[in-house]
Design a protein around this motif. Sequence first.
Motif, short mmCIF file in Angstrom:
data_model
loop_
_atom_site.label_atom_id
_atom_site.label_comp_id
_atom_site.label_asym_id
_atom_site.label_seq_id
_atom_site.Cartn_x
_atom_site.Cartn_y
_atom_site.Cartn_z
N PRO A 150 0.83 -1.21 0.00
CA PRO A 150 0.00 0.00 0.00
C PRO A 150 0.87 1.26 0.00
O PRO A 150 1.94 1.27 0.58
CB PRO A 150 -0.78 -0.11 1.31
CG PRO A 150 0.08 -0.93 2.21
CD PRO A 150 0.84 -1.88 1.30
N ASN A 151 0.39 2.29 -0.68
CA ASN A 151 1.04 3.60 -0.59
C ASN A 151 0.54 4.23 0.70
O ASN A 151 -0.62 4.61 0.80
CB ASN A 151 0.67 4.48 -1.79
CG ASN A 151 1.45 4.09 -3.02
OD1 ASN A 151 2.65 3.87 -2.97
ND2 ASN A 151 0.76 4.00 -4.14
N VAL A 152 1.41 4.31 1.68
CA VAL A 152 1.02 4.84 2.98
C VAL A 152 1.61 6.24 3.12
O VAL A 152 2.79 6.43 2.88
CB VAL A 152 1.53 3.94 4.12
CG1 VAL A 152 1.17 4.50 5.49
CG2 VAL A 152 0.96 2.53 3.97
N THR A 153 0.77 7.19 3.47
CA THR A 153 1.28 8.54 3.70
C THR A 153 1.00 8.93 5.15
O THR A 153 -0.02 8.56 5.72
CB THR A 153 0.63 9.59 2.77
OG1 THR A 153 -0.78 9.53 2.93
CG2 THR A 153 0.98 9.34 1.32
N ARG A 154 1.95 9.67 5.72
CA ARG A 154 1.79 10.21 7.08
C ARG A 154 1.74 11.71 6.94
O ARG A 154 2.54 12.29 6.21
CB ARG A 154 3.02 9.91 7.93
CG ARG A 154 3.22 8.49 8.31
CD ARG A 154 4.49 8.38 9.13
NE ARG A 154 4.22 8.67 10.53
CZ ARG A 154 3.91 7.74 11.43
NH1 ARG A 154 3.85 6.49 11.08
NH2 ARG A 154 3.67 8.07 12.68
N LYS A 155 0.84 12.34 7.66
CA LYS A 155 0.77 13.79 7.62
C LYS A 155 0.40 14.30 8.99
O LYS A 155 -0.48 13.73 9.64
CB LYS A 155 -0.26 14.22 6.58
CG LYS A 155 -0.22 15.70 6.27
CD LYS A 155 -1.03 16.02 5.04
CE LYS A 155 -0.98 17.51 4.77
NZ LYS A 155 -1.81 17.91 3.67
N ASP A 156 1.07 15.35 9.41
CA ASP A 156 0.75 15.94 10.71
C ASP A 156 -0.20 17.11 10.53
O ASP A 156 -0.05 17.91 9.61
CB ASP A 156 2.04 16.44 11.39
CG ASP A 156 2.92 15.28 11.83
OD1 ASP A 156 2.37 14.21 12.11
OD2 ASP A 156 4.15 15.48 11.90
N TYR A 157 -1.19 17.17 11.41
CA TYR A 157 -2.16 18.25 11.41
C TYR A 157 -2.21 18.87 12.80
O TYR A 157 -2.04 18.17 13.79
CB TYR A 157 -3.57 17.72 11.11
CG TYR A 157 -3.79 17.22 9.72
CD1 TYR A 157 -4.26 18.06 8.71
CD2 TYR A 157 -3.56 15.89 9.40
CE1 TYR A 157 -4.49 17.59 7.43
CE2 TYR A 157 -3.78 15.41 8.11
CZ TYR A 157 -4.25 16.26 7.14
OH TYR A 157 -4.48 15.79 5.87
N GLN A 158 -2.51 20.16 12.84
CA GLN A 158 -2.73 20.80 14.12
C GLN A 158 -4.18 20.57 14.51
O GLN A 158 -5.08 20.72 13.69
CB GLN A 158 -2.46 22.30 13.99
CG GLN A 158 -2.65 23.04 15.30
CD GLN A 158 -2.45 24.55 15.14
OE1 GLN A 158 -1.94 25.01 14.12
NE2 GLN A 158 -2.87 25.29 16.13
N LEU A 159 -4.40 20.19 15.77
CA LEU A 159 -5.77 19.98 16.24
C LEU A 159 -6.36 21.34 16.61
O LEU A 159 -5.79 22.07 17.40
CB LEU A 159 -5.78 19.06 17.46
CG LEU A 159 -7.18 18.82 18.06
CD1 LEU A 159 -8.02 17.98 17.11
CD2 LEU A 159 -7.09 18.15 19.40
N LEU A 160 -7.49 21.68 16.00
CA LEU A 160 -8.16 22.94 16.28
C LEU A 160 -9.28 22.75 17.29
O LEU A 160 -9.47 23.55 18.19
CB LEU A 160 -8.74 23.54 14.99
CG LEU A 160 -7.76 23.83 13.86
CD1 LEU A 160 -8.50 24.30 12.63
CD2 LEU A 160 -6.73 24.86 14.30
N ASN A 161 -10.05 21.67 17.12
CA ASN A 161 -11.22 21.48 17.95
C ASN A 161 -11.67 20.02 17.90
O ASN A 161 -11.32 19.29 16.98
CB ASN A 161 -12.35 22.39 17.43
CG ASN A 161 -13.47 22.55 18.44
OD1 ASN A 161 -13.39 22.08 19.58
ND2 ASN A 161 -14.54 23.21 18.02
N ILE A 162 -12.44 19.61 18.88
CA ILE A 162 -13.11 18.31 18.85
C ILE A 162 -14.59 18.62 18.96
O ILE A 162 -15.03 19.25 19.92
CB ILE A 162 -12.68 17.40 20.01
CG1 ILE A 162 -11.18 17.13 19.97
CG2 ILE A 162 -13.45 16.07 19.96
CD1 ILE A 162 -10.64 16.33 21.13
N ASP A 163 -15.36 18.25 17.94
CA ASP A 163 -16.77 18.58 17.92
C ASP A 163 -17.60 17.33 17.65
O ASP A 163 -17.50 16.73 16.58
CB ASP A 163 -17.02 19.64 16.83
CG ASP A 163 -18.45 20.16 16.87
OD1 ASP A 163 -19.11 20.08 17.93
OD2 ASP A 163 -18.92 20.64 15.81
N ASP A 164 -18.36 16.91 18.65
CA ASP A 164 -19.26 15.77 18.49
C ASP A 164 -18.52 14.51 18.04
O ASP A 164 -18.99 13.78 17.17
CB ASP A 164 -20.35 16.15 17.49
CG ASP A 164 -21.63 15.35 17.73
OD1 ASP A 164 -21.77 14.79 18.83
OD2 ASP A 164 -22.46 15.28 16.80
#
Length: 150
Positions: A79-93
């Motif tokens: 599988p072509n596996v990609t990793r990406k980092d994101y900044q968490l802004l909020n958790i909603d529902d």
Amino acid sequence: MEDYETATSGASETYPQQCSSLRKNGYVMLKGNPCKIVEMSTSKTGKHGHAKVHLVGLDIFTGKKLEDICPSTHNMDVPNVTRKDYQLLNIDDGFLSLMDDSGATKEDLRLPDNEVGTEIGKKFDNGESFLVTVLKAVGQEAVVATKNYN
């Protein structure tokens, strides 16, 4: 005029690789699931002339253990596996609101129901700023880790 429907062949999601060239900690498709290889052993060539490779992998999304045996000369799908980092802004529902380096937001990932999800919830409740690592393969995505800003 004829209309042709275009669909992705899935070719971009996996690529073939000879079984003997796979490596531990690499990725492989086992029984249709993208897995990280945790164990590999090769048996000696039998009377029919093919060495067999025994692969043990953990599904990168569920952690489920899967095994397969293939002749070393055969191709396996990787599988072509990609990793990406994101900044968490909020958790909603139960969904995460994430932002990448370019400022694009993503709101379609659920808070994982595991230790990583618990850790995200705690850090978020404590008002910490941190990154979450998203793993993507074969059309699936999952949050697999958290990371503090450097």
